[in-house]
Design a protein around this motif. Sequence first.
Motif, PDB file in Angstrom:
ATOM      1  N   THR A 115     -48.053 -25.963  84.900  1.00 38.60           N
ATOM      2  CA  THR A 115     -48.983 -25.469  83.874  1.00 38.60           C
ATOM      3  C   THR A 115     -49.222 -26.453  82.721  1.00 38.60           C
ATOM      4  O   THR A 115     -49.674 -26.051  81.657  1.00 38.60           O
ATOM      5  CB  THR A 115     -48.453 -24.140  83.285  1.00 38.60           C
ATOM      6  N   HIS A 116     -48.913 -27.738  82.923  1.00 32.97           N
ATOM      7  CA  HIS A 116     -49.256 -28.726  81.891  1.00 32.97           C
ATOM      8  C   HIS A 116     -50.744 -29.056  82.010  1.00 32.97           C
ATOM      9  O   HIS A 116     -51.128 -30.205  82.196  1.00 32.97           O
ATOM     10  CB  HIS A 116     -48.428 -30.012  82.068  1.00 32.97           C
ATOM     11  N   LEU A 117     -51.564 -28.031  81.866  1.00 37.07           N
ATOM     12  CA  LEU A 117     -53.003 -28.196  82.136  1.00 37.07           C
ATOM     13  C   LEU A 117     -53.746 -28.874  80.987  1.00 37.07           C
ATOM     14  O   LEU A 117     -54.921 -29.188  81.105  1.00 37.07           O
ATOM     15  CB  LEU A 117     -53.642 -26.841  82.469  1.00 37.07           C
ATOM     16  N   HIS A 118     -53.033 -29.124  79.867  1.00 40.75           N
ATOM     17  CA  HIS A 118     -53.656 -29.872  78.765  1.00 40.75           C
ATOM     18  C   HIS A 118     -53.854 -31.326  79.187  1.00 40.75           C
ATOM     19  O   HIS A 118     -54.663 -32.035  78.616  1.00 40.75           O
ATOM     20  CB  HIS A 118     -52.810 -29.786  77.503  1.00 40.75           C
ATOM     21  N   MET A 119     -53.050 -31.788  80.197  1.00 38.23           N
ATOM     22  CA  MET A 119     -53.239 -33.162  80.658  1.00 38.23           C
ATOM     23  C   MET A 119     -53.476 -33.274  82.152  1.00 38.23           C
ATOM     24  O   MET A 119     -53.925 -34.295  82.635  1.00 38.23           O
ATOM     25  CB  MET A 119     -52.068 -34.049  80.226  1.00 38.23           C
ATOM     26  N   HIS A 120     -53.204 -32.210  82.882  1.00 38.18           N
ATOM     27  CA  HIS A 120     -53.301 -32.331  84.333  1.00 38.18           C
ATOM     28  C   HIS A 120     -54.205 -31.301  85.005  1.00 38.18           C
ATOM     29  O   HIS A 120     -54.011 -30.979  86.176  1.00 38.18           O
ATOM     30  CB  HIS A 120     -51.903 -32.310  84.953  1.00 38.18           C
ATOM     31  N   ALA A 121     -55.182 -30.799  84.285  1.00 37.54           N
ATOM     32  CA  ALA A 121     -56.224 -30.005  84.957  1.00 37.54           C
ATOM     33  C   ALA A 121     -57.282 -30.993  85.429  1.00 37.54           C
ATOM     34  O   ALA A 121     -57.497 -32.017  84.781  1.00 37.54           O
ATOM     35  CB  ALA A 121     -56.841 -29.013  83.992  1.00 37.54           C
TER      36      ALA A 121
END
Length: 266
Positions: A115-121
């Motif tokens: 869920t580190h979607l601030h950098m990995h979405a």
Amino acid sequence: MRYVVDHDLHIHTILSVCAADEGQIPDSIIKEAKEAGYKQIVLTDHYWDKLVPSKTRDDFYETQDYEHICKALPLPKIGGVEFLFGCETDMDKENIIGIPKERYDDFAFILVPTTHLHMHAADVNNFDPEYRAKLWVERLECLLNSDLPFHKVGIAHLTCGLTNRSTSENWRKTFDSIKKEDMRRLFTKAAKLGVGIELNRDDIKRILNEGVQYFDVYKIAKECGCKFYMGSDAHSRGVSKNAREYFEKAVDYIGLEESDKFYIKK
Ligand SMILES: [Zn+2]
Ligand SMILES: [Zn+2]
């Protein structure tokens, strides 16, 4: 028997580039654990191995290689507290995980956040709840399809604010959009693999603010047979110890029993 909060399996030191407290070092961490009454703690600094090529991993990981996080070794000892060396690796935009097979034996515990979607979405600026919900399912599925040594793997902060950090409403809508049947399918698989599910201090705080119905994610995981561990995600002094009151709340809301506890296997 009620779940006993006696560990914190997610703790960073100043070696993580996002940490700012110079005093957050192994010596202070183990002393704090003793005061908090934890019997087992794990050091989990951010880590992406140089052996794993990635076209999309964040620059954040440039310095977070194996040699860097090993600067914390050897870990200090205090009677009554088991202090283990682990890591928090990551999953890039192409769902590649940052730890190679050759390193599995070097860690007692491996945290993987999806869920580190601030950098990995794939599209970090797309906060559409449906899109974020789809990523949540896809990335968790990818993790569960990997060949990680699941007996010593934890899935970090599944209900993290970074899943959708645009607005509170979008965060809630994201979790409202994830189909229960997808959760059940994934958590049934997670239970079968024996992977640990994290109850993260920040996630617990968030759920207490956003609505306790969001503990349902973990209630569903429990119904599917998943096992749980506590993680403060401390980046500074005092956080691990103070996380205890939130851990206890999660135990109450989810109704965790001692038999629901995840144990790291050697
Ligand atoms: Zn994380
Ligand atoms: Zn962390």
